[in-house]
Design a protein around this motif. Structure first.
Motif, PDB file in Angstrom:
ATOM      1  N   SER A  48     -35.656 -26.513  15.177  1.00 18.24           N
ATOM      2  CA  SER A  48     -35.963 -26.591  13.738  1.00 18.24           C
ATOM      3  C   SER A  48     -34.719 -26.471  12.857  1.00 18.24           C
ATOM      4  CB  SER A  48     -36.990 -25.534  13.364  1.00 18.24           C
ATOM      5  OG  SER A  48     -36.523 -24.257  13.706  1.00 18.24           O
ATOM      6  N   GLU A  49     -33.663 -25.787  13.356  1.00 21.57           N
ATOM      7  CA  GLU A  49     -32.437 -25.660  12.541  1.00 21.57           C
ATOM      8  C   GLU A  49     -31.785 -27.022  12.289  1.00 21.57           C
ATOM      9  OE1 GLU A  49     -28.732 -24.186  14.670  1.00 21.57           O
ATOM     10  OE2 GLU A  49     -30.194 -23.750  16.235  1.00 21.57           O
ATOM     11  N   HIS A  50     -32.098 -28.007  13.122  1.00 23.39           N
ATOM     12  CA  HIS A  50     -31.498 -29.338  12.975  1.00 23.39           C
ATOM     13  C   HIS A  50     -32.405 -30.323  12.245  1.00 23.39           C
ATOM     14  CE1 HIS A  50     -28.137 -28.155  15.355  1.00 23.39           C
ATOM     15  NE2 HIS A  50     -28.852 -27.944  16.441  1.00 23.39           N
ATOM     16  N   LYS A  54     -29.376 -36.410  10.769  1.00 27.16           N
ATOM     17  CA  LYS A  54     -29.496 -37.815  11.180  1.00 27.16           C
ATOM     18  C   LYS A  54     -29.890 -37.949  12.649  1.00 27.16           C
ATOM     19  CE  LYS A  54     -26.216 -41.162  11.173  1.00 27.16           C
ATOM     20  NZ  LYS A  54     -24.950 -41.783  10.720  1.00 27.16           N
ATOM     21  N   PHE A  55     -29.370 -37.039  13.498  1.00 25.61           N
ATOM     22  CA  PHE A  55     -29.622 -37.182  14.929  1.00 25.61           C
ATOM     23  C   PHE A  55     -30.938 -36.540  15.389  1.00 25.61           C
ATOM     24  CE2 PHE A  55     -26.903 -33.304  14.766  1.00 25.61           C
ATOM     25  CZ  PHE A  55     -27.681 -32.404  15.490  1.00 25.61           C
ATOM     26  N   PHE A  56     -31.690 -35.931  14.450  1.00 23.28           N
ATOM     27  CA  PHE A  56     -32.883 -35.168  14.851  1.00 23.28           C
ATOM     28  C   PHE A  56     -33.948 -36.019  15.571  1.00 23.28           C
ATOM     29  CE2 PHE A  56     -36.977 -33.082  14.069  1.00 23.28           C
ATOM     30  CZ  PHE A  56     -36.722 -31.822  14.575  1.00 23.28           C
ATOM     31  N   TRP A  82     -22.382 -17.998  29.518  1.00 27.74           N
ATOM     32  CA  TRP A  82     -23.116 -19.242  29.783  1.00 27.74           C
ATOM     33  C   TRP A  82     -22.597 -20.371  28.903  1.00 27.74           C
ATOM     34  CZ3 TRP A  82     -25.220 -22.327  32.880  1.00 27.74           C
ATOM     35  CH2 TRP A  82     -26.125 -23.323  32.489  1.00 27.74           C
ATOM     36  N   ARG A  83     -22.281 -20.073  27.641  1.00 28.92           N
ATOM     37  CA  ARG A  83     -21.722 -21.122  26.777  1.00 28.92           C
ATOM     38  C   ARG A  83     -20.359 -21.582  27.301  1.00 28.92           C
ATOM     39  NH1 ARG A  83     -24.310 -22.413  22.103  1.00 28.92           N
ATOM     40  NH2 ARG A  83     -22.437 -22.934  20.930  1.00 28.92           N
ATOM     41  N   ASP A  84     -19.574 -20.649  27.815  1.00 28.96           N
ATOM     42  CA  ASP A  84     -18.282 -21.041  28.403  1.00 28.96           C
ATOM     43  C   ASP A  84     -18.504 -21.946  29.613  1.00 28.96           C
ATOM     44  OD1 ASP A  84     -17.013 -19.518  26.515  1.00 28.96           O
ATOM     45  OD2 ASP A  84     -16.466 -17.879  27.871  1.00 28.96           O
ATOM     46  N   ILE A 102     -20.279 -27.594  33.053  1.00 29.42           N
ATOM     47  CA  ILE A 102     -21.534 -28.277  33.396  1.00 29.42           C
ATOM     48  C   ILE A 102     -21.729 -29.533  32.548  1.00 29.42           C
ATOM     49  CG2 ILE A 102     -24.054 -27.997  33.195  1.00 29.42           C
ATOM     50  CD1 ILE A 102     -23.612 -25.186  34.419  1.00 29.42           C
ATOM     51  N   ARG A 103     -21.342 -29.471  31.280  1.00 34.88           N
ATOM     52  CA  ARG A 103     -21.488 -30.661  30.432  1.00 34.88           C
ATOM     53  C   ARG A 103     -20.513 -31.763  30.851  1.00 34.88           C
ATOM     54  NH1 ARG A 103     -22.759 -27.423  24.798  1.00 34.88           N
ATOM     55  NH2 ARG A 103     -25.013 -27.770  24.816  1.00 34.88           N
ATOM     56  N   ALA A 104     -19.345 -31.388  31.352  1.00 34.35           N
ATOM     57  CA  ALA A 104     -18.412 -32.397  31.864  1.00 34.35           C
ATOM     58  C   ALA A 104     -18.951 -33.006  33.149  1.00 34.35           C
ATOM     59  CB  ALA A 104     -17.044 -31.762  32.110  1.00 34.35           C
ATOM     60  N   HIS A 116     -28.269 -26.572  27.638  1.00 33.19           N
ATOM     61  CA  HIS A 116     -28.288 -25.821  26.374  1.00 33.19           C
ATOM     62  C   HIS A 116     -28.071 -24.348  26.666  1.00 33.19           C
ATOM     63  CE1 HIS A 116     -29.701 -24.153  22.535  1.00 33.19           C
ATOM     64  NE2 HIS A 116     -30.363 -23.273  23.278  1.00 33.19           N
ATOM     65  N   GLY A 117     -27.426 -23.657  25.740  1.00 33.40           N
ATOM     66  CA  GLY A 117     -27.315 -22.211  25.816  1.00 33.40           C
ATOM     67  C   GLY A 117     -27.480 -21.594  24.443  1.00 33.40           C
ATOM     68  N   SER A 118     -28.177 -20.470  24.377  1.00 27.73           N
ATOM     69  CA  SER A 118     -28.345 -19.758  23.101  1.00 27.73           C
ATOM     70  C   SER A 118     -26.964 -19.433  22.531  1.00 27.73           C
ATOM     71  CB  SER A 118     -29.105 -18.450  23.313  1.00 27.73           C
ATOM     72  OG  SER A 118     -30.292 -18.658  24.036  1.00 27.73           O
ATOM     73  N   ASP A 119     -26.870 -19.474  21.166  1.00 23.63           N
ATOM     74  CA  ASP A 119     -25.553 -19.265  20.558  1.00 23.63           C
ATOM     75  C   ASP A 119     -25.345 -17.868  19.978  1.00 23.63           C
ATOM     76  OD1 ASP A 119     -27.086 -19.400  18.279  1.00 23.63           O
ATOM     77  OD2 ASP A 119     -26.089 -21.165  17.452  1.00 23.63           O
ATOM     78  N   SER A 120     -26.359 -17.000  20.044  1.00 23.26           N
ATOM     79  CA  SER A 120     -26.214 -15.635  19.520  1.00 23.26           C
ATOM     80  C   SER A 120     -27.318 -14.767  20.112  1.00 23.26           C
ATOM     81  CB  SER A 120     -26.346 -15.632  17.992  1.00 23.26           C
ATOM     82  OG  SER A 120     -27.688 -15.961  17.639  1.00 23.26           O
TER      83      SER A 120
END
Ligand code: ATP
Length: 138
Positions: A48-50, A54-56, A82-84, A102-104, A116-120
């Motif tokens: 919902s934050e997004h 445009k990309f939603f 996990w984000r790292d 993992i994204r690479a 995906h990983g939680s950001d906070s």
């Protein structure tokens, strides 16, 4: 010990076992795991934050196109760790700057980025509850 919410996205669903092996090798504990197909409504709620960006619409189409795997990961400093491990949002950037991430390894571009990983801490609690409403918070 901290908890975070990890997703294996539709583009990497066939690599979910391989990704889980990497997760375990890095010392995370998998507390919960579910494989699901998101509805557009669930996906819009999760992201919902997004809403309005445009990309939603394309993000919702992508995220509902195939199953995902949702996991609750536990480790010291799990959110940042996990984000790292997943690397930069854009997999093309990740391939240049974080080739072992993992994204690479499993993603393709700025949208199809495998994970995906939680950001906070606040996002982690919300996102864990979103996928695992019965998961007990200590
Ligand atoms: P965060 O955890 O901080 O939300 P994120 O790396 O998941 O970071 P976001 O910016 O939150 O990235 O975007 C959410 C998702 O939307 C991305 O992971 C990606 O799949 C998709 N996305 C982001 N930006 C774009 C874009 N410009 N074009 C297409 N898809 C995008």
């Amino acid at each position: 010990v901290e908890r975070t919410l990890a997703l294996v996205k539709p583009d990497a669903i066939n690599k979910a076992d391989e990704i889980e092996t990497i997760i375990l090798k890095h010392g995370f504990t998998v507390l919960e795991k579910r494989r699901i197909i998101l509805t557009a409504e669930q996906c819009s709620d999760f992201y919902s934050e997004h809403y309005g960006k445009k990309f939603f619409p394309s993000l919702v189409a992508f995220m509902t196109s195939a199953p995902i795997v949702a996991m609750v990961l536990a480790k010291e400093n799990a959110i940042q760790q996990w984000r790292d491990l997943i690397g930069p949002t854009n997999s093309n950037v990740a391939k240049e700057t974080h080739p072992d991430s993992i994204r690479a390894l499993f993603g393709t571009n700025e949208q199809k980025n495998a994970a995906h990983g939680s950001d906070s801490a606040v996002s982690a609690e919300r996102e864990i509850r979103f996928f695992f409403p019965n998961c007990v918070v200590e």
